[in-house]
Scaffold this motif. Sequence first.
Motif, mmCIF file in Angstrom:
data_model
loop_
_atom_site.group_PDB
_atom_site.id
_atom_site.type_symbol
_atom_site.label_atom_id
_atom_site.label_comp_id
_atom_site.label_asym_id
_atom_site.label_seq_id
_atom_site.Cartn_x
_atom_site.Cartn_y
_atom_site.Cartn_z
ATOM 1 N N ILE A 415 1.004 -1.221 0.095
ATOM 2 C CA ILE A 415 -0.023 -0.159 -0.164
ATOM 3 C C ILE A 415 0.867 1.206 0.041
ATOM 4 O O ILE A 415 0.709 2.222 -0.803
ATOM 5 N N THR A 417 3.475 2.852 -1.254
ATOM 6 C CA THR A 417 4.482 2.935 -2.216
ATOM 7 C C THR A 417 5.538 4.235 -2.173
ATOM 8 O O THR A 417 6.514 4.059 -2.449
ATOM 9 N N GLU A 424 -1.617 7.312 2.129
ATOM 10 C CA GLU A 424 -1.280 5.556 1.991
ATOM 11 C C GLU A 424 -1.141 5.134 3.433
ATOM 12 O O GLU A 424 -1.504 4.119 3.745
ATOM 13 N N ILE A 427 -4.487 4.651 5.088
ATOM 14 C CA ILE A 427 -5.208 3.154 4.755
ATOM 15 C C ILE A 427 -4.754 2.011 5.357
ATOM 16 O O ILE A 427 -5.578 1.072 6.023
ATOM 17 N N VAL A 428 -3.385 1.953 5.846
ATOM 18 C CA VAL A 428 -2.629 1.129 6.620
ATOM 19 C C VAL A 428 -3.333 1.116 8.165
ATOM 20 O O VAL A 428 -3.682 -0.026 8.610
#
Length: 469
Positions: A415, A417, A424, A427-428
């Motif tokens: 996720i 990157t 990002e 989201i984690v």
Amino acid sequence: MSTVIKEMSQQPAPVIPPGGRFGTRHGQALLTFFSVVSAYAMRVNLSVGIVAMTDKSSNPDFPELNWDSSTKGIILGSFFWGYLVTQIPAGQFAGRFGPKYLLGGAVLYCGLLTLLTPLAALKGDWLAVFVLRVLQGLGQGCIYPCVNTHLSKWAPPPERSRLFAFVFSGTQLGTVITLYVAGQLAGGPGGWPSIFYVTGIFSVIWALLWLYVGADSPSEHKSISEEEKNYIQTSLIHSSANSKSMKVPWKKIVTSVPMWALLLTHLAQNWGFWTLLTLMPSYINAVLGFDIKSNGTLSALPYLGNFILTLCFSWVADKINQKEILMLSTARKMWNSIGLWGGAAALVLLATVARSVESAVTLLTLAVALNSGTFMGYLTNHLDLAPNFAGVLMGITNGISNITSILGPMVAGFIVTNEKDESEWRIVFLISATVFFLGNSIFVLFGSTDVQTWNNPESKEQKREGATA
């Protein structure tokens, strides 16, 4: 009402402990505590180490390794491929032959491999480090089942929450010390290789001490007083002296609903815990913008909070159990909810509300610190369900749960990157919060503290007698 009566009937009869002094059981607990400290020092040393290994700015005197984010994620998760394999066999071995020599040998073996890590990284590149971490995982897979088997013989129920939580709080102290010290070592004259030398030497020293003074049970300890031995053995009413010769009731374990609830909450815990532990230094470095020394300190802060709360919560938990303020099942689920639902709430706030460095650090600290409730929740539940097979049960859940120890950081690596992209990371955090929430929901609905009927399987002689009766 029948459930309440059943649970109360299974509480151990009051047994008066021998004085208030530091006993042999406390000495054994202290030794096993440092085995867990050592194990986690060797696990997390790479979380900070890999930041310094791949960024020469932290210490220009040492080589920089050209590993991208994907490669780093693979290396950080490699430990668990080995860790997954040996859990169940280690639980069986420790139950049959005793945990002393397997535990000491495992820590010694892992310490020696840790000392080889800098050489592997410099001469063999990332693949050599990957293989070395898999081999370390194989060794460390023996540690938790051995510790659980050891505690099943040394921790009387009136003191179980405190002794159990104290021993396993070594996970937090080992993490705290390593994350802080690793940051200092990486920026010091020894550079990132010194992280692995220090943690490796500590583990070797502990293993040699343990092999000299450790004991499988009170009956096998050379200098324990008769008074303390009697106290421990009288308290352990569900732990048989013949447990080493008992056949593991695999079918009944596999079909046990409380065992499945325990396994699923362990899977959920490992997803969030290892995602945070392995990737937090990268988040603090890339998003919050702290250098390697500050990174180590900030990465350690949440685990220091966890360690302190573990000691406080475990004392309160034993008082609640001793005074029967709550049923044991209710208490276990309450503590587990604090750990997982509380941690999930903090992660949701981190992903949706936090907009400053201060708030991010505070919520990260809170998410990890509240997680300490799981020590009095599902982690102690193995001993509740089947003291005679505590090592086997820990081997099963801790082994299988490492599927999510691998998947959590791996999914996060795919996720994220761009490590500087906050969206990002959000989201984690939200994925981890969801997994925490679902795992604890299952434990609350289906978990149990009743000693299972298969804790005392019939011997062959009993079966023959029953057949001829």
